[in-house]
Design a protein around this motif. Sequence first.
Motif, PDB file in Angstrom:
ATOM      1  N   THR A 188       0.695   4.109  -2.906  1.00 24.23           N
ATOM      2  CA  THR A 188       0.098   5.412  -2.594  1.00 24.23           C
ATOM      3  C   THR A 188       1.113   6.446  -2.126  1.00 24.23           C
ATOM      4  O   THR A 188       0.821   7.637  -2.174  1.00 24.23           O
ATOM      5  CB  THR A 188      -0.972   5.255  -1.511  1.00 24.23           C
ATOM      6  N   ARG A 189       2.261   5.975  -1.618  1.00 20.61           N
ATOM      7  CA  ARG A 189       3.253   6.849  -0.979  1.00 20.61           C
ATOM      8  C   ARG A 189       2.610   7.667   0.130  1.00 20.61           C
ATOM      9  O   ARG A 189       2.958   8.831   0.381  1.00 20.61           O
ATOM     10  CB  ARG A 189       3.935   7.774  -1.995  1.00 20.61           C
ATOM     11  N   VAL A 213       0.839  -1.209   0.000  1.00 22.85           N
ATOM     12  CA  VAL A 213       0.000   0.000   0.000  1.00 22.85           C
ATOM     13  C   VAL A 213       0.872   1.256   0.000  1.00 22.85           C
ATOM     14  O   VAL A 213       0.575   2.235  -0.695  1.00 22.85           O
ATOM     15  CB  VAL A 213      -0.949  -0.004   1.212  1.00 22.85           C
ATOM     16  N   ASP A 214       1.949   1.214   0.760  1.00 25.39           N
ATOM     17  CA  ASP A 214       2.823   2.399   0.825  1.00 25.39           C
ATOM     18  C   ASP A 214       3.494   2.675  -0.513  1.00 25.39           C
ATOM     19  O   ASP A 214       3.568   3.825  -0.951  1.00 25.39           O
ATOM     20  CB  ASP A 214       3.871   2.206   1.910  1.00 25.39           C
ATOM     21  N   ARG A 246       7.807   3.489  -8.044  1.00 24.15           N
ATOM     22  CA  ARG A 246       6.632   3.183  -7.222  1.00 24.15           C
ATOM     23  C   ARG A 246       5.957   1.904  -7.700  1.00 24.15           C
ATOM     24  O   ARG A 246       5.605   1.025  -6.905  1.00 24.15           O
ATOM     25  CB  ARG A 246       5.640   4.349  -7.247  1.00 24.15           C
TER      26      ARG A 246
END
Length: 650
Positions: free
Chosen positions: A72-73, A68-69, A159
């Motif tokens: 979405t950062r 998730v990180d 990403r």
Amino acid sequence: MNAKKHTPLSLHGLRLLFPPLATLGILFLTEWIARGSLTGETFTQYIFPHAEAYLLAWAMLFLSWLAVDWLTRFAPLATLLAAVLGCAPAAVNFYTLQLRGEPFLPWDLMQVSEAAGVAAAAGIHIQTSMVVSIVIIVLLVAVSFFLYRGRQKLNWKPRVAGFLASAAATCGLLFGVFLQPAVTQAIGIVPDAWMQDRYYRYYGVITSFLTNLTNLEISKPEGYSEEAVNEILDDTEAAQKYSTAPLYPGSYGATTSADETAKKPTIIYVMDESYWDVSELEQYGFQFDTDVSANLHALQQTSASGRAYSPSFGGGTCDVEFEALTGYSASFLPNGSKPYQQHVTKPMFSLPNYLKLTQGYQTAAVHCFWAKYWSRDTAYPNLGFDTFLSLEQMTHVNKVRRHYWTSGLVTDDSMADQIIQQYEKMKTSSDAPVFLHAVTMQNHTNYNKDNYPDDVRVKVTEHPAGLKASTIGALEDFATGIRDADAMLGKLTQYFSQVDEPVILVFWGDHYNPIDSNYDVFTSSGYASDSSADPRLHQTTLLMWSNYTDKPVDLGTIAAYDISPVMMNLYGLEQPLYFQLLNRQLQVADRANTRGTVMNLDGTTTQTPSSLQESWSQKHWLLQYDLMFGKGYALSRMGMESLNSTQTGE
């Protein structure tokens, strides 16, 4: 200059440490919520001895956080979703344990919303562990917001690469470890066929839930074909022509000529929650201040009585009900699966369907809890019930035991009234014979002396030394429910003894429960061991009574899946071929073959079936598969061709 470099390095280090530490904290919150408490004993008895299961669960949370990180950062969202992934199932697990004595299983996802409504109606409220966990999660989300604020922005390529890598690792963990029984067993995660509650205590919510996903598959038995089905049925049909000793020589069916037996009697089934004759403990150092089973003991002198070998302990009521209504064995289904939720999804062979389609019966079910629980509202029509009277439609019923269930549980006395009223309604509306099945709720776990006032509760006057006060109180609560169940049995037999038509009443308990927090009642007295797999804790009380014969019959112990075949045999009713096969198995192979334990014809038990017993078990499973999942070849042989249109591929 050095100071300026030191701060970013420290911040970078904190950012690296936060995900593994935060998800580890979430894992502990998950277990706290699921168990209701997290003590030193929890760690020493469950978590540390099975550390590999909790490391896998932590890895799943950690990898999910990373995925998730990277995508979405936005670290706060990753923290929040990881917390929801762990804590939401844990909360559901806590409630399902309170409601039904079993944990949160994958197939429960089909009725999460209904379960939430049941939890609210049952008066189950948010727990301290949940409140504290919410506070801690909010703090973790806030910390992640400030910790990762101002983090260097990345373009889409790294990403996407980071997301794909972490997502691939997550999928590898799920499909390569959690869903591979050989892998999980190799690292020490051992399936528990008997008790999912214990499985969850050992291995935690996340690992237990995910490994249970492998229990969704049904494998076709070797050699399944139309020819194989017909061969078994031909042998069964031919066996009826042989002159062999009856299954129960002294029974009404064995001693009355076929043209004189009662035809199409009213049949009443009552499966009583957690029922077994607790007065048996009086042979093991306990005494009660009243005869809690006076009606049962009197009726045993003029009825068929024995024990039903239950596939369940401490929960799983629907498994026992499923077996009794169908003749199918839950042991052939994946460990922990729930037939009503997963497998009774289309019309299929069962006693109600057989009676309705071949004998012209009208059928009804009565249960004093919510219709959607255990998916009875969808399973019952598929089993052949025309009518289902559930708690939602009941009026003027009395409720007790509000210590855990703030809205109370319907009494067995009120259930007797509901059964009688439903019977009278059916007789008034149609001349067709009646099959009525009822399931009670009054004596549902958990047990506490505060469920009844002192002037109502049965008292324990003697008991083995060393038992806690809470255990004695819990036993008094349980014994009070048994006394009230016995009163219901008396009320029903008194009423149906006076009706002007033949009636059969079958009354049994679904399963044993722990009384208080463990097995002390059983172990302190020598009644049974502290293992939920102990055969002694799977043989509930069974009674078959009728108003037109008073022949006492010792049934011995029979499997729950043999209740309907034996009932039809005892009273000389026309049996479907499938039931004839089960009665033959009961006579020549074993008394029960359930969850890995075989009860031999002499009442002894073994975990190693003989070749004869294995052969009969294979026949049983082949026919059960045909009727539940296969082509339904056997249906036409039993006059139930109309169900064939509902059978789908192999």
